[in-house]
Design an enzyme around this catalytic site. Sequence first.
Site, PDB file in Angstrom:
ATOM      1  N   SER A 173      -7.514   0.270   5.695  1.00  0.00           N
ATOM      2  CA  SER A 173      -7.305  -0.046   4.285  1.00  0.00           C
ATOM      3  C   SER A 173      -6.855   1.178   3.494  1.00  0.00           C
ATOM      4  O   SER A 173      -5.806   1.747   3.756  1.00  0.00           O
ATOM      5  CB  SER A 173      -8.596  -0.649   3.714  1.00  0.00           C
ATOM      6  OG  SER A 173      -8.401  -1.171   2.426  1.00  0.00           O
TER       7      SER A 173
ATOM      8  N   ASP B 217      -2.831  -0.778  -1.801  1.00  0.00           N
ATOM      9  CA  ASP B 217      -3.400   0.171  -0.857  1.00  0.00           C
ATOM     10  C   ASP B 217      -2.779  -0.076   0.513  1.00  0.00           C
ATOM     11  O   ASP B 217      -1.878  -0.908   0.659  1.00  0.00           O
ATOM     12  CB  ASP B 217      -4.924   0.083  -0.820  1.00  0.00           C
ATOM     13  CG  ASP B 217      -5.437  -1.228  -0.254  1.00  0.00           C
ATOM     14  OD1 ASP B 217      -4.688  -2.221  -0.283  1.00  0.00           O
ATOM     15  OD2 ASP B 217      -6.594  -1.262   0.208  1.00  0.00           O
TER      16      ASP B 217
ATOM     17  N   ASP C 117      -3.447  -1.563   3.284  1.00  0.00           N
ATOM     18  CA  ASP C 117      -3.355  -2.885   3.916  1.00  0.00           C
ATOM     19  C   ASP C 117      -3.111  -3.995   2.898  1.00  0.00           C
ATOM     20  O   ASP C 117      -3.080  -5.169   3.258  1.00  0.00           O
ATOM     21  CB  ASP C 117      -4.591  -3.183   4.757  1.00  0.00           C
ATOM     22  CG  ASP C 117      -5.844  -3.428   3.929  1.00  0.00           C
ATOM     23  OD1 ASP C 117      -5.905  -2.931   2.786  1.00  0.00           O
ATOM     24  OD2 ASP C 117      -6.762  -4.091   4.427  1.00  0.00           O
TER      25      ASP C 117
ATOM     26  N   ASP D  49      -4.842  -5.362   0.510  1.00  0.00           N
ATOM     27  CA  ASP D  49      -5.852  -6.337   0.096  1.00  0.00           C
ATOM     28  C   ASP D  49      -6.381  -6.025  -1.296  1.00  0.00           C
ATOM     29  O   ASP D  49      -7.265  -6.718  -1.796  1.00  0.00           O
ATOM     30  CB  ASP D  49      -6.998  -6.438   1.112  1.00  0.00           C
ATOM     31  CG  ASP D  49      -7.821  -5.160   1.230  1.00  0.00           C
ATOM     32  OD1 ASP D  49      -7.408  -4.118   0.684  1.00  0.00           O
ATOM     33  OD2 ASP D  49      -8.877  -5.202   1.892  1.00  0.00           O
TER      34      ASP D  49
END
Length: 450
Positions: free
Chosen positions: A106, A243, A245, A247
């Site tokens: 992440s 960010d 990833d 999410d």
Amino acid sequence: MPKVFGTDGVRGLANREVTAELALDLSVAAARVILDRGDVRPSRERPLAVVGRDPRISGQILEHAVVAGLASAGVDVLRLRVVPTPGVAFLTEALDADLGVVISASHNPMPDNGIKFLARGGHKLDDAVEAQIEELLGSSWDAPIGADVGRVRPYERPVEEYVDHLLSTLDRPLAGLKVVVDCANGAASEAAPMALRAAGADVVVIGAEPDGLNINEGCGSTFLAPLQAAVVAHGADAGIALDGDADRCLAVDHEGNDVDGDQLLAILALDLSEAGNLVDETVVATVMSNLGFVQAIEAAGLRVRQTRVGDRYVLEEMRAGGFVLGGEQSGHVIMSQYATTGDGILTALHVLQRMVATGKDLQSLASVVTRLPQVLVNVTGVDKDRTDDPVLAEAVAAEERALAGRGRVLLRPSGTEPLVRVMVEAPTDDTAREVADRLADVVRERLALP
């Protein structure tokens, strides 16, 4: 065996803590659990899993290990390659897969990586299921042989299918908006610009040249300065910071001011409420949400339910109460009408749609929340499992009494890093800083490692 799963899957230094061996063992154990629990579609010859990752270089190692582990346990695997975490969640549900796997750390720095498992439907695994996986790590079993091992193949057009899903959630085009998007040199470097342009926005793209090493490095939601400068330089209406990833997302208004997750959540809550779609007029947030957010929601006649920190706990509360909106100050926003997890691109599209629908700029929409000054101090080199120390507890209580309802204090051990976070909100920045520093000193003194 020590606990492997944290609040968001398994995460740590790649090739040192999160190794290929661990990835292989985890995927075998996860496959065994879904088989033992009977969590497999009876119409299938073998279970089906989808595997996606962010572009950090260690993801290649871990992806191959995960895929090998799953296939060796008799699971068919679709390789999604580089795709945002919410894209993996969507495809887990859309393809009716028995298991989804995300390989990503992440927002963490490039040397870290992680592994996260998703149940059928694209939901994060329950704590009890993760505990079952941990119990099976390293244990012997009768592995399938011959024709019973799994098959592995790439899945075509995963990004395009995910983007098509995002666009299907919109009611109106974003024509007339100029938007800068910072993709953090991460998993959304293809998907985010594609989605925003297809939605009708004029898009300027930065941080979208991943080389496996530059993810989250001086860009994205953890470092807003390049986005702020680009928004002002291009005369854009807004900026979106994702960010690694994708999410989560944060935003920047036309003057370069940051708009945090609390403000984005408030914008979406009012939008849903006005449309009559906010279930029980309730938003789910965490204890880290700014007191100003809670005050703004309540002033609008809505309610806030607060949970432990972590989007999994927000999701649990949302599912338990049937709520459709929840999120965190960090930018994880969950719109359960359309997604099973936080989705930064989805959040951005709907906030931008709110701008078009109301004719208001982002600064005006975000001003519904007046944020109290907040200071967050990360205290490292301490035992994060002893925050119930009585001397520390009394120090916190004393500071809260002094604030007399005009602020608050929160001590929280990190779920993904070896540190304790000291968060203080107060009427002024100076007061918040002074209280946070005093409490950080107590944490260092009382929780120092031997």
